[in-house]
Scaffold this active site. Sequence first.
Site, PDB file in Angstrom:
ATOM      1  N   ARG A 119       2.267  14.648   6.318  1.00 47.48           N
ATOM      2  CA  ARG A 119       3.269  15.036   7.422  1.00 47.48           C
ATOM      3  C   ARG A 119       4.780  15.118   6.982  1.00 47.48           C
ATOM      4  NH1 ARG A 119       1.393  11.214  12.156  1.00 47.48           N
ATOM      5  NH2 ARG A 119       0.354  10.239  10.166  1.00 47.48           N
ATOM      6  N   ARG A 178      60.067  29.037 -19.511  1.00 46.41           N
ATOM      7  CA  ARG A 178      60.048  30.041 -18.589  1.00 46.41           C
ATOM      8  C   ARG A 178      61.089  31.078 -18.893  1.00 46.41           C
ATOM      9  NH1 ARG A 178      62.492  26.219 -14.086  1.00 46.41           N
ATOM     10  NH2 ARG A 178      64.778  27.451 -14.131  1.00 46.41           N
ATOM     11  N   GLU A 206      -9.815   0.073  15.482  1.00 42.59           N
ATOM     12  CA  GLU A 206      -8.911   1.289  15.392  1.00 42.59           C
ATOM     13  C   GLU A 206      -8.914   2.339  16.648  1.00 42.59           C
ATOM     14  OE1 GLU A 206      -6.951   1.612  12.687  1.00 42.59           O
ATOM     15  OE2 GLU A 206      -7.339  -0.307  12.551  1.00 42.59           O
ATOM     16  N   LEU A 232       0.997  -1.208  -0.117  1.00 46.46           N
ATOM     17  CA  LEU A 232      -0.188  -0.218  -0.070  1.00 46.46           C
ATOM     18  C   LEU A 232       1.077   1.178   0.293  1.00 46.46           C
ATOM     19  CD1 LEU A 232      -2.802  -0.895   2.608  1.00 46.46           C
ATOM     20  CD2 LEU A 232      -2.398  -1.566   0.164  1.00 46.46           C
ATOM     21  N   ALA A 233       0.731   2.072  -0.918  1.00 46.63           N
ATOM     22  CA  ALA A 233       1.591   3.454  -1.077  1.00 46.63           C
ATOM     23  C   ALA A 233       0.626   4.352  -1.931  1.00 46.63           C
ATOM     24  CB  ALA A 233       2.890   2.848  -2.030  1.00 46.63           C
ATOM     25  N   TYR A 268       2.997  -2.241   3.929  1.00 45.69           N
ATOM     26  CA  TYR A 268       3.202  -0.784   3.697  1.00 45.69           C
ATOM     27  C   TYR A 268       4.490  -0.423   2.967  1.00 45.69           C
ATOM     28  CZ  TYR A 268      -0.923  -0.370   7.044  1.00 45.69           C
ATOM     29  OH  TYR A 268      -2.017  -0.312   7.606  1.00 45.69           O
TER      30      TYR A 268
HETATM   31  C1  UD1 Z   1      -3.356   1.340   9.773  1.00 46.56           C
HETATM   32  C2  UD1 Z   1      -4.338   0.287  10.435  1.00 46.56           C
HETATM   33  C3  UD1 Z   1      -4.100   0.084  12.017  1.00 46.56           C
HETATM   34  C4  UD1 Z   1      -2.695   0.043  12.069  1.00 46.56           C
HETATM   35  C5  UD1 Z   1      -1.563   1.020  11.354  1.00 46.56           C
HETATM   36  C6  UD1 Z   1      -0.183   0.518  11.401  1.00 46.56           C
HETATM   37  C7  UD1 Z   1      -6.490   0.233   9.261  1.00 46.56           C
HETATM   38  C8  UD1 Z   1      -7.927   0.371   9.182  1.00 46.56           C
HETATM   39  N1  UD1 Z   1      -5.554   0.440  10.307  1.00 46.56           N
HETATM   40  O1  UD1 Z   1      -3.778   2.645  10.529  1.00 46.56           O
HETATM   41  O2  UD1 Z   1      -4.628  -0.962  12.547  1.00 46.56           O
HETATM   42  O3  UD1 Z   1      -2.116  -0.107  13.439  1.00 46.56           O
HETATM   43  O4  UD1 Z   1      -2.262   0.966   9.917  1.00 46.56           O
HETATM   44  O5  UD1 Z   1       0.505   1.642  10.789  1.00 46.56           O
HETATM   45  O6  UD1 Z   1      -5.970  -0.495   8.228  1.00 46.56           O
HETATM   46  N2  UD1 Z   1      -3.109   3.531   2.532  1.00 46.56           N
HETATM   47  C9  UD1 Z   1      -3.668   3.665   1.084  1.00 46.56           C
HETATM   48  N3  UD1 Z   1      -5.039   3.972   0.707  1.00 46.56           N
HETATM   49  C10 UD1 Z   1      -5.652   4.297   1.676  1.00 46.56           C
HETATM   50  C11 UD1 Z   1      -5.377   4.342   3.209  1.00 46.56           C
HETATM   51  C12 UD1 Z   1      -4.094   3.903   3.461  1.00 46.56           C
HETATM   52  O7  UD1 Z   1      -2.739   3.293   0.155  1.00 46.56           O
HETATM   53  O8  UD1 Z   1      -6.806   4.365   1.288  1.00 46.56           O
HETATM   54  C13 UD1 Z   1      -1.892   3.357   2.864  1.00 46.56           C
HETATM   55  C14 UD1 Z   1      -0.977   4.709   3.315  1.00 46.56           C
HETATM   56  O9  UD1 Z   1      -0.139   5.122   2.246  1.00 46.56           O
HETATM   57  C15 UD1 Z   1       0.033   3.786   4.341  1.00 46.56           C
HETATM   58  C16 UD1 Z   1      -0.774   2.583   4.848  1.00 46.56           C
HETATM   59  O10 UD1 Z   1      -1.776   2.398   3.936  1.00 46.56           O
HETATM   60  O11 UD1 Z   1       1.012   3.722   3.728  1.00 46.56           O
HETATM   61  C17 UD1 Z   1      -1.514   2.892   6.046  1.00 46.56           C
HETATM   62  O12 UD1 Z   1      -2.537   3.921   6.071  1.00 46.56           O
HETATM   63  P1  UD1 Z   1      -2.782   4.909   7.355  1.00 46.56           P
HETATM   64  O13 UD1 Z   1      -3.785   5.783   6.891  1.00 46.56           O
HETATM   65  O14 UD1 Z   1      -1.567   5.494   7.802  1.00 46.56           O
HETATM   66  O15 UD1 Z   1      -3.434   3.755   8.302  1.00 46.56           O
HETATM   67  P2  UD1 Z   1      -3.330   4.106   9.999  1.00 46.56           P
HETATM   68  O16 UD1 Z   1      -4.626   4.906  10.068  1.00 46.56           O
HETATM   69  O17 UD1 Z   1      -2.185   4.498  10.325  1.00 46.56           O
HETATM   70 CA    CA Z   2      -0.098   5.250   9.594  1.00 47.56          CA
END
Ligand code: UD1
Ligand code: CA
Length: 454
Positions: free
Chosen positions: A15, A437, A153, A8-9, A100
């Site tokens: 931030r 020189r 969450e 997931l990226a 991630y």
């Molecule tokens: C998520 C988890 C949480 C976990 C935490 C660890 C869920 C609902 N929650 O929370 O349980 O403890 O990660 O860090 O899964 N991303 C996407 N598309 C989206 C949303 C997120 O690609 O629609 C990617 C983000 O870029 C990121 C990762 O997923 O790399 C985590 O997303 P983030 O929104 O940070 O999740 P957390 O709320 O931290």
């Molecule tokens: Ca996060």
Amino acid sequence: MSLYSIILAAGEGKRMKSSIAKPLQQAAGKALVEWVADTAKEAGSDENIVVIGHKAEDIKAYLGGSVKYAYQLQQLGTGHAVMQGMEQLGGAQGTVMVLYGDSPLIEAETLKKVKAEHDENGRAATVITAHVDDPYGYGRIVREDGKIARIVEQKDATDAEKQINEVNSGMYFFDIEKLRSALGRLNNDNAQGEYYITDVIEIMLSDGESVGAFVTDFEQILGVNDKLQLAQVGKILNRRKVEELMLGGVTVIDPDKIHVTTNVKVGRDTVLYPGTILEGDTVIGENCVIGSDTSLNNCKVGDNTHILKSVAIDSEIGANTNVGPFAYIRPGSKVGSSVKIGDFVEIKNSTIDDDTKVAHLTYIGDADVGKRVNFGCGTVVVNYDGEHKHRTTIEDDCFIGCNTNLVSPVVVRHGAYTAAGSTITDEVPAESLAIARSKQVVKEQWTINRKKDK
Ligand code: UD1
Ligand code: CA
């Protein structure tokens, strides 16, 4: 059975306060997402699917054809992101790990262990978890009778659940078929109105499937949200690399004070002094002494070579050679063996053959220098006429007198000498001496006469 990864990226990474996409931020020589993709491959992933959204084209340009891509145009949650990744899998069977793109510390060895446990127990899902003193912001692992029951969450947790300090890493192994089925039943009925991947755990359990948790150390699940965490993660990756070098026989005076990126190789009994930075595809031989305060980027260094307080980029340095202090070896240079490159010497796009000495205060640019040449102090290769660069050749066994200018293009044939202070513009034949020189003129009693005139 095939193993895939969905990374997931797609998130924005606000931030970071950066114009560079978060997954492309560099730590210890690789982009964050590259660390994850490489680790997934190392753990046995047959194919990596990277879910991209924000700055998608930058990420594609960086990773190129090494992975597959899934687009998530709107970030509707981690569950939604996984759904996009799953579409790229088509009807595939087997196992998929979800990782991630901003959590590069997970180790391939750990993933292999999780996979083994996941397979042995025939599970639908295995969640990677860790214990942490301050679980704020993480999903909490709710257990019943010791077994994982659901993930809640931060924003949906009760006060009691907020006390739990076992947290969700966000990394999982799933049976592809069972994940597909559970994803079809996800809703976004929660505090954030998002599709949570975490909800598939409860769905699977209600289907009577087996779900487990694999507890790892918190360090491995650290994610990067800002530049503070980027530095923290970079430091850990650096420490791992330096430890690997030390276990391979490299002597490191102070492991906290050197920086070595991932592809660097260093031979046994080479000593790395503090302030050393080794980057790119640098390869250093055995029994060398590097540093203090030396930066090498994409350099190849032979055995027994010493490089003190110097900088070298995209160059080769042979064996038994001494460089520095305060030398600057610029791209395209090839320095031979048993060479001396001393203080305040700059070499650019030049070859310096074996046993040659360039001891001090010298610039050699766009030149081919033979064996056993001695450069007097203050030699300048005048390689640039304001419009073009020209090459200079100095054959074997020459002696270049102090403060010689070699106006390029020019050739000094083998065994020739140049007199100190000469500006050489024409070829110097072999075994000859070139003096270029003006002759010294002495005016006797000159100072006394001047005083008399006043
Ligand atoms: C998520 C988890 C949480 C976990 C935490 C660890 C869920 C609902 N929650 O929370 O349980 O403890 O990660 O860090 O899964 N991303 C996407 N598309 C989206 C949303 C997120 O690609 O629609 C990617 C983000 O870029 C990121 C990762 O997923 O790399 C985590 O997303 P983030 O929104 O940070 O999740 P957390 O709320 O931290
Ligand atoms: Ca996060």
